[in-house]
Design a protein around this motif. Structure first.
Motif, mmCIF file in Angstrom:
data_model
loop_
_atom_site.group_PDB
_atom_site.id
_atom_site.type_symbol
_atom_site.label_atom_id
_atom_site.label_comp_id
_atom_site.label_asym_id
_atom_site.label_seq_id
_atom_site.Cartn_x
_atom_site.Cartn_y
_atom_site.Cartn_z
ATOM 1 N N VAL A 39 0.809 -1.225 0.000
ATOM 2 C CA VAL A 39 0.000 0.000 0.000
ATOM 3 C C VAL A 39 0.844 1.278 0.000
ATOM 4 N N PHE A 40 1.846 1.351 0.845
ATOM 5 C CA PHE A 40 2.578 2.614 0.972
ATOM 6 C C PHE A 40 3.257 3.055 -0.324
ATOM 7 N N PRO A 41 3.988 2.187 -1.030
ATOM 8 C CA PRO A 41 4.578 2.635 -2.301
ATOM 9 C C PRO A 41 3.520 3.016 -3.337
ATOM 10 N N LEU A 42 2.440 2.247 -3.403
ATOM 11 C CA LEU A 42 1.357 2.543 -4.350
ATOM 12 C C LEU A 42 0.753 3.907 -4.033
ATOM 13 N N ALA A 43 0.401 4.125 -2.772
ATOM 14 C CA ALA A 43 -0.248 5.383 -2.384
ATOM 15 C C ALA A 43 0.676 6.578 -2.610
ATOM 16 N N LYS A 44 1.960 6.417 -2.336
ATOM 17 C CA LYS A 44 2.909 7.506 -2.584
ATOM 18 C C LYS A 44 2.937 7.862 -4.068
ATOM 19 N N ASP A 45 2.887 6.868 -4.931
ATOM 20 C CA ASP A 45 2.912 7.138 -6.367
ATOM 21 C C ASP A 45 1.624 7.791 -6.862
ATOM 22 N N VAL A 46 0.510 7.512 -6.222
ATOM 23 C CA VAL A 46 -0.728 8.223 -6.560
ATOM 24 C C VAL A 46 -0.638 9.657 -6.046
ATOM 25 N N ALA A 47 -0.177 9.815 -4.825
ATOM 26 C CA ALA A 47 -0.088 11.156 -4.232
ATOM 27 C C ALA A 47 0.858 12.067 -5.000
ATOM 28 N N ASN A 48 1.949 11.520 -5.534
ATOM 29 C CA ASN A 48 2.910 12.365 -6.255
ATOM 30 C C ASN A 48 2.648 12.434 -7.756
ATOM 31 N N GLY A 49 1.562 11.820 -8.212
ATOM 32 C CA GLY A 49 1.152 11.960 -9.607
ATOM 33 C C GLY A 49 1.753 10.972 -10.584
ATOM 34 N N LYS A 50 2.520 10.001 -10.106
ATOM 35 C CA LYS A 50 3.064 8.990 -11.026
ATOM 36 C C LYS A 50 1.949 8.140 -11.626
ATOM 37 N N CYS A 51 0.878 7.965 -10.863
ATOM 38 C CA CYS A 51 -0.332 7.293 -11.346
ATOM 39 C C CYS A 51 -1.504 8.214 -11.038
ATOM 40 N N GLU A 52 -2.499 8.214 -11.931
ATOM 41 C CA GLU A 52 -3.636 9.120 -11.751
ATOM 42 C C GLU A 52 -4.552 8.701 -10.611
ATOM 43 N N LYS A 53 -4.779 7.396 -10.489
ATOM 44 C CA LYS A 53 -5.652 6.861 -9.447
ATOM 45 C C LYS A 53 -5.111 5.506 -9.019
ATOM 46 N N GLY A 54 -5.612 5.018 -7.892
ATOM 47 C CA GLY A 54 -5.197 3.718 -7.396
ATOM 48 C C GLY A 54 -6.386 2.874 -6.993
ATOM 49 N N ILE A 55 -6.198 1.563 -7.110
ATOM 50 C CA ILE A 55 -7.193 0.591 -6.659
ATOM 51 C C ILE A 55 -6.425 -0.470 -5.876
ATOM 52 N N ILE A 56 -6.882 -0.736 -4.650
ATOM 53 C CA ILE A 56 -6.209 -1.710 -3.801
ATOM 54 C C ILE A 56 -7.244 -2.679 -3.234
ATOM 55 N N CYS A 57 -6.916 -3.959 -3.264
ATOM 56 C CA CYS A 57 -7.813 -5.000 -2.765
ATOM 57 C C CYS A 57 -7.175 -5.748 -1.602
ATOM 58 N N CYS A 58 -7.978 -6.055 -0.610
ATOM 59 C CA CYS A 58 -7.586 -6.990 0.442
ATOM 60 C C CYS A 58 -8.844 -7.797 0.768
ATOM 61 N N GLY A 59 -8.867 -8.509 1.873
ATOM 62 C CA GLY A 59 -10.040 -9.317 2.188
ATOM 63 C C GLY A 59 -11.309 -8.499 2.317
ATOM 64 N N THR A 60 -11.229 -7.377 3.050
ATOM 65 C CA THR A 60 -12.409 -6.530 3.260
ATOM 66 C C THR A 60 -12.300 -5.168 2.589
ATOM 67 N N GLY A 61 -11.091 -4.750 2.260
ATOM 68 C CA GLY A 61 -10.851 -3.399 1.762
ATOM 69 C C GLY A 61 -10.581 -2.413 2.870
ATOM 70 N N VAL A 62 -10.809 -2.804 4.112
ATOM 71 C CA VAL A 62 -10.665 -1.897 5.249
ATOM 72 C C VAL A 62 -9.205 -1.645 5.587
ATOM 73 N N GLY A 63 -8.430 -2.702 5.763
ATOM 74 C CA GLY A 63 -7.032 -2.539 6.157
ATOM 75 C C GLY A 63 -6.238 -1.703 5.177
ATOM 76 N N VAL A 64 -6.420 -1.992 3.882
ATOM 77 C CA VAL A 64 -5.674 -1.232 2.883
ATOM 78 C C VAL A 64 -6.143 0.217 2.812
ATOM 79 N N SER A 65 -7.399 0.456 3.108
ATOM 80 C CA SER A 65 -7.913 1.825 3.144
ATOM 81 C C SER A 65 -7.288 2.605 4.300
ATOM 82 N N ILE A 66 -7.228 1.981 5.459
ATOM 83 C CA ILE A 66 -6.609 2.639 6.614
ATOM 84 C C ILE A 66 -5.157 2.978 6.307
ATOM 85 N N ALA A 67 -4.424 2.014 5.767
ATOM 86 C CA ALA A 67 -3.009 2.233 5.459
ATOM 87 C C ALA A 67 -2.836 3.327 4.412
ATOM 88 N N ALA A 68 -3.612 3.273 3.339
ATOM 89 C CA ALA A 68 -3.477 4.266 2.267
ATOM 90 C C ALA A 68 -3.755 5.672 2.778
#
Length: 146
Positions: A46-75
């Motif tokens: 999550v952290f490298p992905l979210a950093k790349d969205v925040a700095n504009g390397k990627c326009e948007k991000g999609i992250i999956c886990c069992g519930t979506g909750v943990g990755v949302s909190i981390a992002a």
């Protein structure tokens, strides 16, 4: 659109399905892993992905886990990220229109592949409508800077 895509072991199957779906829709997908259903710690993805969205390397991000909750909190710990955990199309649309969410999180053990694709489609096509919502987003951003 350039989309960052990632998952932990609980979201691996859904991530793989969404990767194919997004590429079929013509999007450029940057896959942050994981690349198997073996257990991993989601913050490592999550952290490298979210950093790349925040700095504009990627326009948007999609992250999956069992519930979506943990990755949302981390992002949401990454400055500039507004991650929304959505399990229906209404929430997906509202997260973009009202909250300018730049990362969508999904639960691979909560929703099926068909619904996930619908949510992703609605989320990607929805636009931030600003107005009174911009004032609220600015307040969040100002608080993050403290």
């Amino acid at each position: 659109m350039k989309i960052a895509l990632g998952c932990d072991h609980g979201g691996y199957e859904l991530k793989e399905d969404l990767k194919n779906y997004l590429e079929e829709q013509g999007h450029e997908v940057v896959d942050y892993g994981t690349n198997s259903p073996e257990m991993v710690d989601y913050p490592d993805i999550v952290f490298p992905l979210a950093k790349d969205v925040a700095n504009g390397k990627c326009e948007k991000g999609i992250i999956c886990c069992g519930t979506g909750v943990g990755v949302s909190i981390a992002a949401n710990k990454v400055y500039g990220i507004r991650a929304a955990n959505c399990h229906d199309t209404f929430s997906a649309r509202a997260s973009r229109e009202h909250n300018d969410a730049n990362i969508l999180t999904l639960g691979g053990r909560v929703i099926g592949k068909g619904l996930a694709q619908e949510i992703v489609q609605v989320w990607l096509k929805s636009e931030f409508i600003e107005g009174r919502h911009l004032r609220r987003i600015n307040k969040i951003s100002d608080y993050e800077k403290q």
